[in-house]
Design a protein around this motif. Sequence first.
Motif, PDB file in Angstrom:
ATOM      1  N   ALA A  63       0.864  -1.176   0.000  1.00  0.00           N
ATOM      2  CA  ALA A  63       0.000   0.000   0.000  1.00  0.00           C
ATOM      3  C   ALA A  63       0.899   1.223   0.000  1.00  0.00           C
ATOM      4  CB  ALA A  63      -0.916   0.014   1.224  1.00  0.00           C
ATOM      5  N   VAL A  64       0.390   2.312  -0.523  1.00  0.00           N
ATOM      6  CA  VAL A  64       1.169   3.549  -0.595  1.00  0.00           C
ATOM      7  C   VAL A  64       0.415   4.639   0.154  1.00  0.00           C
ATOM      8  CG1 VAL A  64       1.991   5.365  -2.152  1.00  0.00           C
ATOM      9  CG2 VAL A  64       2.330   2.959  -2.751  1.00  0.00           C
ATOM     10  N   VAL A  65       1.133   5.343   1.010  1.00  0.00           N
ATOM     11  CA  VAL A  65       0.543   6.419   1.809  1.00  0.00           C
ATOM     12  C   VAL A  65       1.472   7.624   1.803  1.00  0.00           C
ATOM     13  CG1 VAL A  65      -0.715   4.855   3.344  1.00  0.00           C
ATOM     14  CG2 VAL A  65       1.613   5.529   3.936  1.00  0.00           C
ATOM     15  N   GLY A  66       0.927   8.754   2.216  1.00  0.00           N
ATOM     16  CA  GLY A  66       1.725   9.954   2.398  1.00  0.00           C
ATOM     17  C   GLY A  66       2.000  10.186   3.875  1.00  0.00           C
ATOM     18  N   ARG A  67       3.247  10.464   4.196  1.00  0.00           N
ATOM     19  CA  ARG A  67       3.633  10.814   5.561  1.00  0.00           C
ATOM     20  C   ARG A  67       4.096  12.268   5.584  1.00  0.00           C
ATOM     21  NH1 ARG A  67       1.172   6.476   7.615  1.00  0.00           N
ATOM     22  NH2 ARG A  67       2.376   4.536   7.597  1.00  0.00           N
ATOM     23  N   ALA A  68       3.832  12.947   6.695  1.00  0.00           N
ATOM     24  CA  ALA A  68       4.232  14.343   6.825  1.00  0.00           C
ATOM     25  C   ALA A  68       5.741  14.492   6.676  1.00  0.00           C
ATOM     26  CB  ALA A  68       3.783  14.891   8.179  1.00  0.00           C
ATOM     27  N   ASP A  69       6.151  15.532   5.960  1.00  0.00           N
ATOM     28  CA  ASP A  69       7.573  15.768   5.716  1.00  0.00           C
ATOM     29  C   ASP A  69       7.823  17.271   5.714  1.00  0.00           C
ATOM     30  OD1 ASP A  69      10.140  14.189   4.330  1.00  0.00           O
ATOM     31  OD2 ASP A  69       9.964  16.284   3.720  1.00  0.00           O
ATOM     32  N   GLU A  70       8.796  17.721   6.491  1.00  0.00           N
ATOM     33  CA  GLU A  70       9.049  19.155   6.625  1.00  0.00           C
ATOM     34  C   GLU A  70       9.508  19.782   5.319  1.00  0.00           C
ATOM     35  OE1 GLU A  70      11.701  20.029   9.792  1.00  0.00           O
ATOM     36  OE2 GLU A  70      10.375  19.290  11.374  1.00  0.00           O
ATOM     37  N   GLU A  71      10.271  19.029   4.535  1.00  0.00           N
ATOM     38  CA  GLU A  71      10.811  19.577   3.292  1.00  0.00           C
ATOM     39  C   GLU A  71       9.817  19.473   2.132  1.00  0.00           C
ATOM     40  OE1 GLU A  71      14.630  19.021   0.252  1.00  0.00           O
ATOM     41  OE2 GLU A  71      14.441  17.771   2.059  1.00  0.00           O
ATOM     42  N   TRP A  72       9.155  18.318   2.013  1.00  0.00           N
ATOM     43  CA  TRP A  72       8.342  18.042   0.837  1.00  0.00           C
ATOM     44  C   TRP A  72       6.840  18.220   1.090  1.00  0.00           C
ATOM     45  CZ3 TRP A  72      11.046  17.479  -3.508  1.00  0.00           C
ATOM     46  CH2 TRP A  72      12.383  17.103  -3.401  1.00  0.00           C
ATOM     47  N   GLY A  73       6.453  18.507   2.316  1.00  0.00           N
ATOM     48  CA  GLY A  73       5.041  18.566   2.669  1.00  0.00           C
ATOM     49  C   GLY A  73       4.534  17.180   3.013  1.00  0.00           C
ATOM     50  N   GLN A  74       4.638  16.270   2.078  1.00  0.00           N
ATOM     51  CA  GLN A  74       4.391  14.843   2.295  1.00  0.00           C
ATOM     52  C   GLN A  74       5.440  14.058   1.523  1.00  0.00           C
ATOM     53  OE1 GLN A  74       0.153  14.741   0.939  1.00  0.00           O
ATOM     54  NE2 GLN A  74      -0.218  13.630   2.836  1.00  0.00           N
ATOM     55  N   ARG A  75       5.789  12.900   2.047  1.00  0.00           N
ATOM     56  CA  ARG A  75       6.670  12.004   1.297  1.00  0.00           C
ATOM     57  C   ARG A  75       5.905  10.720   0.996  1.00  0.00           C
ATOM     58  NH1 ARG A  75       8.209  11.554   6.592  1.00  0.00           N
ATOM     59  NH2 ARG A  75       8.488   9.448   7.441  1.00  0.00           N
ATOM     60  N   VAL A  76       6.203  10.147  -0.156  1.00  0.00           N
ATOM     61  CA  VAL A  76       5.555   8.911  -0.572  1.00  0.00           C
ATOM     62  C   VAL A  76       6.215   7.739   0.141  1.00  0.00           C
ATOM     63  CG1 VAL A  76       4.990   7.422  -2.522  1.00  0.00           C
ATOM     64  CG2 VAL A  76       5.055   9.917  -2.821  1.00  0.00           C
ATOM     65  N   VAL A  77       5.421   6.927   0.804  1.00  0.00           N
ATOM     66  CA  VAL A  77       5.941   5.790   1.572  1.00  0.00           C
ATOM     67  C   VAL A  77       5.265   4.510   1.076  1.00  0.00           C
ATOM     68  CG1 VAL A  77       6.102   4.732   3.872  1.00  0.00           C
ATOM     69  CG2 VAL A  77       6.402   7.207   3.597  1.00  0.00           C
ATOM     70  N   ALA A  78       6.092   3.493   0.810  1.00  0.00           N
ATOM     71  CA  ALA A  78       5.576   2.177   0.428  1.00  0.00           C
ATOM     72  C   ALA A  78       5.507   1.292   1.663  1.00  0.00           C
ATOM     73  CB  ALA A  78       6.476   1.540  -0.623  1.00  0.00           C
ATOM     74  N   VAL A  79       4.300   0.872   2.015  1.00  0.00           N
ATOM     75  CA  VAL A  79       4.093  -0.057   3.127  1.00  0.00           C
ATOM     76  C   VAL A  79       4.030  -1.450   2.508  1.00  0.00           C
ATOM     77  CG1 VAL A  79       2.655  -0.664   5.096  1.00  0.00           C
ATOM     78  CG2 VAL A  79       2.820   1.734   4.356  1.00  0.00           C
ATOM     79  N   VAL A  80       5.038  -2.270   2.788  1.00  0.00           N
ATOM     80  CA  VAL A  80       5.254  -3.506   2.036  1.00  0.00           C
ATOM     81  C   VAL A  80       5.152  -4.731   2.932  1.00  0.00           C
ATOM     82  CG1 VAL A  80       6.958  -4.828   0.701  1.00  0.00           C
ATOM     83  CG2 VAL A  80       6.700  -2.365   0.326  1.00  0.00           C
ATOM     84  N   VAL A  81       4.447  -5.738   2.433  1.00  0.00           N
ATOM     85  CA  VAL A  81       4.513  -7.081   3.008  1.00  0.00           C
ATOM     86  C   VAL A  81       5.512  -7.861   2.151  1.00  0.00           C
ATOM     87  CG1 VAL A  81       3.257  -9.206   3.538  1.00  0.00           C
ATOM     88  CG2 VAL A  81       2.117  -6.990   3.764  1.00  0.00           C
ATOM     89  N   PRO A  82       6.702  -8.157   2.676  1.00  0.00           N
ATOM     90  CA  PRO A  82       7.698  -8.845   1.856  1.00  0.00           C
ATOM     91  C   PRO A  82       7.353 -10.324   1.688  1.00  0.00           C
ATOM     92  CG  PRO A  82       8.560  -8.492   4.058  1.00  0.00           C
ATOM     93  CD  PRO A  82       7.217  -7.814   4.017  1.00  0.00           C
ATOM     94  N   ALA A  83       7.678 -10.855   0.536  1.00  0.00           N
ATOM     95  CA  ALA A  83       7.483 -12.290   0.316  1.00  0.00           C
ATOM     96  C   ALA A  83       8.381 -13.099   1.235  1.00  0.00           C
ATOM     97  CB  ALA A  83       7.753 -12.628  -1.145  1.00  0.00           C
ATOM     98  N   ASP A  84       9.558 -12.558   1.522  1.00  0.00           N
ATOM     99  CA  ASP A  84      10.519 -13.187   2.440  1.00  0.00           C
ATOM    100  C   ASP A  84      11.052 -12.094   3.352  1.00  0.00           C
ATOM    101  OD1 ASP A  84      12.611 -14.378   3.794  1.00  0.00           O
ATOM    102  OD2 ASP A  84      13.516 -15.287   2.020  1.00  0.00           O
TER     103      ASP A  84
END
Length: 356
Positions: free
Chosen positions: A289-310
């Motif tokens: 899933a992809v979400v935005g997290r607060a970031d002082e420089e960019w306003g929001q940063r793109v974050v990948a929330v990942v379930v790894p296969a391994d």
Amino acid sequence: MHRLVPLQMPGGPAFAESLQRVWNDGDAALPVDTRLPQPAIDRMLASMRLDEPVEDGDALVVATSGTSGEPKGVVLTHDAIAASAVATSTRLAVDPQRDRWLACLPLAHVGGLSVVTRALVTGTPLVVHDGFDPIAVERAATAEGVTLVSLVGTALRRIDASLFRVVVLGGSAPPSELPTNAVTTYGMTETGSGVVYDGVPLDGVEVRVQAHGEILLRGPMLLRAYRDGTDPKDRDGWFATHDLGEIDESGELRVFGRAGDLIITGGENVWPEPVEAILAEQPGVADVAVVGRADEEWGQRVVAVVVPADRTQPPSLDALRAAVREHLGRWAAPRDIELVRAIPRTALGKVRRRDL
């Protein structure tokens, strides 16, 4: 006085038979998600006001998926269900003499329930499973004559889609590469099922996009009201979806996503679902899933929330960034990875972003 009757039972032929009996008695049915723990079921039943009668013509009360808050009870009439069934069957060229539907999505949600209702309304043969099992789904095509099935993207990846005449896709974002017999749909509980197929509205459905990008829908298959009596449609019958999109040059609707899901990073707009579709195809990614997290420089940063296969060898941030840059541009590439054991999703596969 007509009642609201809970249907708390597993999927199978008995579900369709019970639903028909409720309708024959003049009552409305409330499908209950049997996978929920009993306290959650009790809360849901209380919120649906079982002690209050339903109006003449009411057929179903369906709980919304709850991606943006507590579920609401959507009241669908027999007329709305019939309009949806006819419009859908017309678009898919369904022939009750040759076709057979398979319902294998959760029946407490409109994506699975609408398969049952359209089969009942149109007299099309129906097979009902208690949930999705890839082996059972393929067997339904090869051994039981099923030609039509409704799935979500994660389920599509686990079957041979060529076994069916048509695969109807709803729920979460579809895979980036689709089989030729797959039809993508856009709709929600309030619209009684998908009302836009491959970007084109069904017969009788009107689509309008407001200046700020919000999608409005109007048509005979929309809800009568919510169970609390409120009607979300405006005085002219338009329903505001809270989704953003556009009508492209070919006249087709392109849906970007929920208004609250948009990530604005460094002044660039990034929609999570296209990024998720690319990341889901990368080696080592079991779910994402992809979400935005607060970031002082960019306003929001793109974050990948990942379930790894391994979990011992998770995918690298550099590899995921490179894949997204190639298709969507560098601003859409995730700046961080968060590893989790599971992505919170609704029964139809939609990401519960508020839980991430």
